[in-house]
Design a protein around this motif. Structure first.
Motif, short mmCIF file in Angstrom:
data_model
loop_
_atom_site.label_atom_id
_atom_site.label_comp_id
_atom_site.label_asym_id
_atom_site.label_seq_id
_atom_site.Cartn_x
_atom_site.Cartn_y
_atom_site.Cartn_z
N TYR A 37 10.24 11.56 5.70
CA TYR A 37 10.01 10.46 4.90
C TYR A 37 9.06 9.35 5.30
CZ TYR A 37 13.20 12.75 1.47
OH TYR A 37 13.50 13.74 0.59
N LEU A 38 9.49 9.22 6.79
CA LEU A 38 8.48 8.28 7.25
C LEU A 38 7.03 8.72 7.47
CD1 LEU A 38 8.46 5.43 8.69
CD2 LEU A 38 8.85 6.64 10.87
N GLN A 69 10.89 17.10 0.70
CA GLN A 69 12.03 17.33 0.36
C GLN A 69 12.45 18.89 0.69
OE1 GLN A 69 13.28 16.70 -3.60
NE2 GLN A 69 14.44 15.13 -3.17
N ALA A 117 15.05 14.34 7.86
CA ALA A 117 15.01 13.22 6.53
C ALA A 117 14.05 12.17 7.06
CB ALA A 117 16.14 13.01 5.86
N PHE A 118 14.62 11.56 8.22
CA PHE A 118 14.08 10.34 8.72
C PHE A 118 12.41 10.47 9.07
CE2 PHE A 118 12.74 7.50 12.14
CZ PHE A 118 13.04 6.39 11.59
N MET A 127 6.44 13.64 -9.25
CA MET A 127 7.79 14.65 -8.59
C MET A 127 8.82 14.51 -9.69
SD MET A 127 9.82 12.77 -5.62
CE MET A 127 11.32 14.37 -5.70
N VAL A 134 5.60 10.64 5.36
CA VAL A 134 4.99 10.59 3.94
C VAL A 134 4.92 8.93 3.68
CG1 VAL A 134 5.72 10.74 1.43
CG2 VAL A 134 6.54 12.67 3.12
N PHE A 135 5.74 8.18 3.93
CA PHE A 135 5.35 6.74 3.88
C PHE A 135 4.16 6.30 4.36
CE2 PHE A 135 5.86 2.30 4.95
CZ PHE A 135 6.80 1.81 4.08
N ASN A 156 0.83 -1.18 0.17
CA ASN A 156 -0.22 0.13 -0.04
C ASN A 156 0.83 1.37 -0.11
OD1 ASN A 156 -2.89 -0.50 0.12
ND2 ASN A 156 -2.22 -1.93 1.78
N PRO A 179 18.94 18.47 11.63
CA PRO A 179 19.61 17.73 10.63
C PRO A 179 18.99 16.24 10.35
CG PRO A 179 20.78 17.86 12.86
CD PRO A 179 19.72 18.84 12.76
N ASN A 180 18.27 15.52 11.43
CA ASN A 180 17.78 14.31 11.07
C ASN A 180 16.21 14.34 10.48
OD1 ASN A 180 19.77 13.02 11.98
ND2 ASN A 180 19.19 12.99 14.22
N TYR A 200 0.96 7.96 2.66
CA TYR A 200 0.61 6.91 1.57
C TYR A 200 -0.26 5.58 1.83
CZ TYR A 200 2.17 9.27 -2.63
OH TYR A 200 2.36 9.95 -3.70
N PHE A 201 0.39 5.36 2.90
CA PHE A 201 -0.15 3.77 3.47
C PHE A 201 -1.75 4.21 4.14
CE2 PHE A 201 -1.17 1.08 7.19
CZ PHE A 201 -1.24 -0.25 6.49
N LEU A 240 6.05 14.21 -1.65
CA LEU A 240 7.45 13.98 -1.56
C LEU A 240 8.26 15.24 -1.77
CD1 LEU A 240 8.50 11.41 -0.80
CD2 LEU A 240 8.86 10.66 -3.27
N SER A 259 3.03 9.12 -7.34
CA SER A 259 4.03 9.52 -6.73
C SER A 259 5.22 9.85 -7.57
CB SER A 259 4.68 8.31 -5.35
OG SER A 259 4.91 7.31 -6.16
N MET A 312 14.62 12.90 16.11
CA MET A 312 14.40 11.83 15.14
C MET A 312 13.70 12.55 13.86
SD MET A 312 14.36 8.54 16.08
CE MET A 312 13.16 7.44 15.52
N VAL A 315 8.39 6.25 -2.65
CA VAL A 315 8.61 6.71 -1.39
C VAL A 315 9.11 5.70 -0.26
CG1 VAL A 315 6.93 7.06 0.52
CG2 VAL A 315 6.23 7.82 -1.58
#
Lengths: 219, 222, 255
Positions: free
Chosen positions: B195-196, B177, B191-192, B165, B198-199, A62, B188-189, B202-203, B173, B162, B1, A67
């Motif tokens: 992106y998590l 960015q 990105a983790f 982009m 965003v992940f 899903n 500085p972290n 989507y789910f 996404l 997706s 985080m 991503v």
């Protein structure tokens, strides 16, 4: 279209083609291993593992590969987990594919009727023999169409590798268009190379599917 | 985080509106695909060799090409060949509609063919005419088969959007960015966390829709 | 069947429950070598379950099944040993769809009994010839008719040289014109002295093939006896009613 331009671009495309193919097939290998293991865990209802496998399948089916790759490639290093772009591509494709393969294999296993198992047991076979000679080959032949579809799907998904700066076919095409504006020639080569990658799989897949359909349960 | 970035200012709202860009493109494309797919699917069941040949080639090409390649063909290619300058979003809509129509038409064709001839015959023998047979007997059966499959198409479409982009559309996404870039110094972290998130977004967009399709499929199994 | 034939199978007071539902209630039975026992009864009376308990496809809550003087041991290898000696044929044939007719026949002998391929095939061909299906040896099950599939299923069970053969409504899924070809095979097996337990709804066939008839209703053996007594002089009301349900009287005629 300028043939000379096309000739001069071919070596770069060939290089990108091999890279794409290498990571693609490596990812598919991971997908098969992950898929078989999770399908078994779910089908045999192994405690705890089947729950984990179920959650994994739902999550990766899903969400888009792009991503997933962003998270693995840019997100995970913040936790100290660093992977090269190539490994990231293979692992990402493998995890995505694993969830699709798992569904394909599991539905094959689920489709074998209890009576088939019983009739093999009644002939005196041990459980392991029943699994090896009856359930596994039947489940495989029932899963073939879905597995073939997944192979093509996964090879197509390799087209997002350029997002994590892998120099694959898409990356090469975008790069060349940006540099020289020979859009028509570049796009032509892009299509040709993807056809070279996907057509054989599609054709062989169709043939294999026909063979197994012939052997499947009667109507 | 890196989750704290999302609580800063309007960052999370921006992320959501980025998701909406992707969702909007997929919903519009699905609507177009269902409409055109129905027409093409019905046309394909007619015994017209030209239509069958053309639709076959169309289907095979669209389905074997990665959507990414199709996006490039439309976005970069049309400008060159037809001298048209179409926006990235329009290109995306065209590509996803072309792809969705191909998938949908095949589903329609498949479910039309899956209705056994005896269903028509038994309907005719009850005295229903062709029109009534379609309206009361055939179409309701097809719709039941089609609805779960069409819903599945929506989730596949959302996942595929997706890709936009990569031709420069600012969706979730890309927004992520930008947020990470803007807060490089302070978090500085990021990105983790980003992106998590965003992940997970989507789910959360796809999973319930997929469940609904599965539920309907089971409910209407016979 | 000689009077001093030895007992092959002894069933002692077996009881079977699905959750709270009692399917078999202390059923006991002895089968002698060469005997053909036919079991009849209304649908859902437990007769198929009874057969399935004999080779432990169903577990039993009480009682025991003794085969050749040994209680069937419910471990994996113990079961596989017992099932070698008990052949079973199912209503739905259950040929293996991914194997040819010949492979269906040779699989179990080769894997379970470790018979050589050549030897197994020779025997398979002989049996195929006997049931008139030699020409189908390389076909896949889906290319056969129901009657042909069931004949293959019967000789597949014979390939293991079972001491007793269980036939569970083997003609129930067949078109009427195919019933005969399958039952003829069973009659020929009876004639050569095979020990069999048969669950069926074909009453004429039952009468022709049986040495002993058994009527099960409500999970218990209600009546048993020699075929002539069983069909012509039933002792219990329940059996009389059951047998009556198979005969028709023509309309408008009073007797």
């Amino acid at each position: 279209m300028d043939l000379e331009v096309i000739y001069s671009y071919i070596p770069r495309f060939v290089e990108a083609f091999w890279l794409t193919l290498k990571i693609g097939w490596f990812g598919i290998l991971i997908a098969f291993i992950v898929g078989i293991l999770t399908a078994f865990a779910v089908h045999f209802k192994i405690p705890v593992l089947s729950k984990i496998a179920g959650i994994y399948i739902e999550i990766f089916r899903n969400t888009p590969l792009l991503v997933q790759l962003f998270f693995i490639y840019f997100g995970l290093p913040k936790l100290g987990i660093r992977v090269s772009a190539e490994s990231c591509g293979a692992v990402g494709l493998g995890l995505l594919g694993g969830s699709y393969m798992a569904e394909a294999i599991r539905s094959g296993l689920d489709a074998i009727s209890l009576a088939q198992t019983e009739s093999a047991l009644a002939l005196g076979m041990k459980k392991t023999q029943v699994f090896k000679y009856i359930i596994l080959p039947e489940a495989f032949s029932l899963s073939v169409p879905a597995i073939v579809a997944n192979l093509i799907f996964l090879l197509k998904e390799t087209s997002v590798f350029s997002a994590i700066s892998l120099m694959d076919l898409m990356f090469t095409a975008k790069d060349l268009i940006g540099l020289y504006y020979d859009t028509t020639e570049t796009l032509f080569l892009l299509v040709i190379f993807y056809l070279i990658m996907l057509l054989p799989v599609s054709l062989i897949g169709n043939a294999v599917e026909k063979k197994y359909r012939y052997r499947m349960l009667g109507q | 985080m890196g989750f704290e970035v999302l609580l800063k200012g309007t960052n999370f709202i921006r992320l959501l509106s980025g998701l909406w860009v992707a969702l909007r493109i997929s919903l519009i494309s699905v609507a177009i695909s269902i409409f055109l797919g129905m027409i093409l699917g019905i046309l394909m069941t007619l015994k017209a060799p030209v239509i069958q040949a053309v639709s076959r080639i169309y289907l095979e090409f669209i389905r074997i090409m990665p959507q990414m390649v199709l996006l490039f063909l439309v976005y970069f290619g049309t400008t060159r060949v037809f001298n048209l300058n179409i926006s990235a979003e329009t290109s995306a809509l065209i590509v996803f509609s072309l792809w969705g129509t191909a998938e949908m038409s095949d589903l329609v064709r498949g479910s039309l063919k899956s209705i056994p001839k005896i269903q028509y015959e038994s309907s005719f023998s009850l005295g229903l005419n062709t029109y009534q047979t379609y309206v009361y007997v055939i179409v309701p059966q097809i719709v039941r088969r089609m609805i779960p499959l069409s819903i599945n198409l929506i989730t596949r479409m959302i996942k595929t959007t997706s890709l936009v982009m990569m031709i420069g559309i600012v969706e979730v996404l890309k927004v992520g960015q930008q947020i990470i870039e803007a807060n490089r110094k302070s978090s500085p972290n990021a990105a983790f966390g980003v992106y998590l998130t965003v992940f997970l977004l989507y789910f959360l967009a796809c999973w319930p829709i997929g469940r609904l399709a599965k539920y309907l499929e089971k409910k209407w199994a016979n | 069947m000689s009077a001093e034939a030895k007992e092959i199978l002894t069933v002692k007071e077996i009881t079977k429950r699905f959750d709270d539902i009692q399917v078999l209630d202390r059923v006991s039975l002895q089968v002698k070598s060469g005997e053909v026992v036919v079991i009849v009864g209304p649908s859902g009376c437990g007769k198929s379950t009874f057969l399935r308990c004999l080779n432990a496809l169903e577990d039993i809550q009480e009682g025991e099944v003794i085969l050749d003087g040994e209680v069937i041991n419910p471990t994996n290898s113990g079961l596989s040993k017992a099932r070698e000696k008990i052949g079973m044929v199912f209503q739905s044939y259950e040929l293996f769809p991914h194997k040819t007719v010949l492979q269906n026949l040779t699989l179990a002998p080769m894997k379970v009994k470790k018979v050589g391929k050549k030897e197994a095939e020779e025997e398979a061909l002989k049996l195929l010839d006997r049931v008139g299906l030699l020409s189908k040896k390389d076909n896949y099950p889906r290319q056969l008719s129901g009657g042909q599939k069931q004949r293959v299923a019967i000789i597949r069970a014979l390939m293991m040289h079972p001491e007793i053969l269980l036939l569970d409504e083997i003609t129930a899924a067949l078109d009427p014109e195919m019933v005969r070809e399958v039952l003829d095979v069973v009659l020929s097996l009876a004639a050569e002295g095979r020990t069999m337990m048969i669950v069926t709804h074909e009453m004429q066939f039952a009468r022709a093939v049986a040495d002993r008839m058994i009527f099960i209703d409500g999970g218990r053996i209600v009546e048993e006896g020699a075929p002539d007594d069983f069909f012509d002089r039933p002792k219990t009301d329940r059996l009389r009613k059951f047998l009556n349900s198979f005969s028709y009287e023509s309309c408008g005629q009073t007797t």
